[in-house]
Design a protein around this motif. Structure first.
Motif, short mmCIF file in Angstrom:
data_model
loop_
_atom_site.label_atom_id
_atom_site.label_comp_id
_atom_site.label_asym_id
_atom_site.label_seq_id
_atom_site.Cartn_x
_atom_site.Cartn_y
_atom_site.Cartn_z
N LEU A 28 0.83 -1.20 0.00
CA LEU A 28 0.00 0.00 0.00
C LEU A 28 0.87 1.25 0.00
O LEU A 28 0.61 2.19 -0.76
CB LEU A 28 -0.94 0.00 1.22
N MET A 29 1.90 1.26 0.83
CA MET A 29 2.79 2.43 0.90
C MET A 29 3.47 2.67 -0.44
O MET A 29 3.62 3.80 -0.89
CB MET A 29 3.84 2.27 2.00
N LYS A 30 3.85 1.57 -1.10
CA LYS A 30 4.50 1.67 -2.41
C LYS A 30 3.53 2.25 -3.44
O LYS A 30 3.91 3.10 -4.24
CB LYS A 30 5.00 0.30 -2.86
N SER A 31 2.26 1.81 -3.39
CA SER A 31 1.28 2.32 -4.35
C SER A 31 0.98 3.80 -4.10
O SER A 31 0.62 4.52 -5.03
CB SER A 31 -0.01 1.49 -4.30
N LEU A 32 1.11 4.24 -2.85
CA LEU A 32 0.90 5.65 -2.52
C LEU A 32 2.16 6.49 -2.78
O LEU A 32 2.13 7.70 -2.65
CB LEU A 32 0.50 5.79 -1.04
N LYS A 33 3.26 5.79 -3.10
CA LYS A 33 4.57 6.42 -3.34
C LYS A 33 5.06 7.15 -2.08
O LYS A 33 5.59 8.25 -2.13
CB LYS A 33 4.51 7.37 -4.53
N TRP A 34 4.88 6.47 -0.93
CA TRP A 34 5.35 6.97 0.34
C TRP A 34 6.60 6.18 0.72
O TRP A 34 6.63 4.96 0.54
CB TRP A 34 4.32 6.82 1.45
N ASP A 35 7.61 6.82 1.24
CA ASP A 35 8.85 6.14 1.66
C ASP A 35 8.70 5.64 3.10
O ASP A 35 9.46 6.00 3.98
CB ASP A 35 10.06 7.07 1.50
N LEU A 36 7.75 4.77 3.32
CA LEU A 36 7.45 4.25 4.64
C LEU A 36 7.39 2.73 4.54
O LEU A 36 6.75 2.19 3.65
CB LEU A 36 6.10 4.82 5.10
N THR A 37 8.10 2.05 5.44
CA THR A 37 8.06 0.58 5.44
C THR A 37 7.71 0.08 6.83
O THR A 37 8.02 0.71 7.84
CB THR A 37 9.40 -0.04 5.00
N PHE A 38 7.06 -1.05 6.85
CA PHE A 38 6.64 -1.67 8.11
C PHE A 38 7.47 -2.89 8.43
O PHE A 38 8.06 -3.50 7.62
CB PHE A 38 5.15 -2.06 8.05
#
Length: 106
Positions: A96-106
């Motif tokens: 989901l973060m990748k699809s939003l183009k956010w540099d956030l990983t869990f």
């Protein structure tokens, strides 16, 4: 054959043994009727819960979509404790973060 209620007059003409049998049939009939009614109520509640589950999931989707558009959401997501997340949960969140183009990983 369905149980037939008798009038008080009819009951008074019966012997004690017949009255005893009548009351046993009376209890059995109404116990079964009560069980049947309770079963129908449970089935109705189950169907309603199934309908509501779809609506609740849709509401979650809509609200979370609106939350993702808020500027504070990204910093809030960074504060989440992911120790209870399974590996699948983490992979899905990262997708989901990748699809939003956010540099956030869990």
């Amino acid at each position: 054959m369905a149980f037939k209620e008798l009038s008080e007059k009819q009951l008074l003409t019966m012997s004690k043994e017949e009255q005893g049998n009548y009351w046993e049939e009376f209890k059995a009939y109404y116990s079964e009727k009560k069980k049947s009614l309770q079963r129908k109520i449970r089935e109705t509640e189950k169907e309603e819960n199934a309908r509501n589950k779809k609506k609740l999931n849709h509401a979650r989707f809509v609200l979370f979509g609106a939350l993702l558009k808020l500027p504070e959401t990204k910093s809030l997501l960074q504060k989440i404790d992911t120790s209870t997340f399974t590996e699948t949960d983490k992979k899905d969140c990262n997708l989901l973060m990748k699809s939003l183009k956010w540099d956030l990983t869990f």
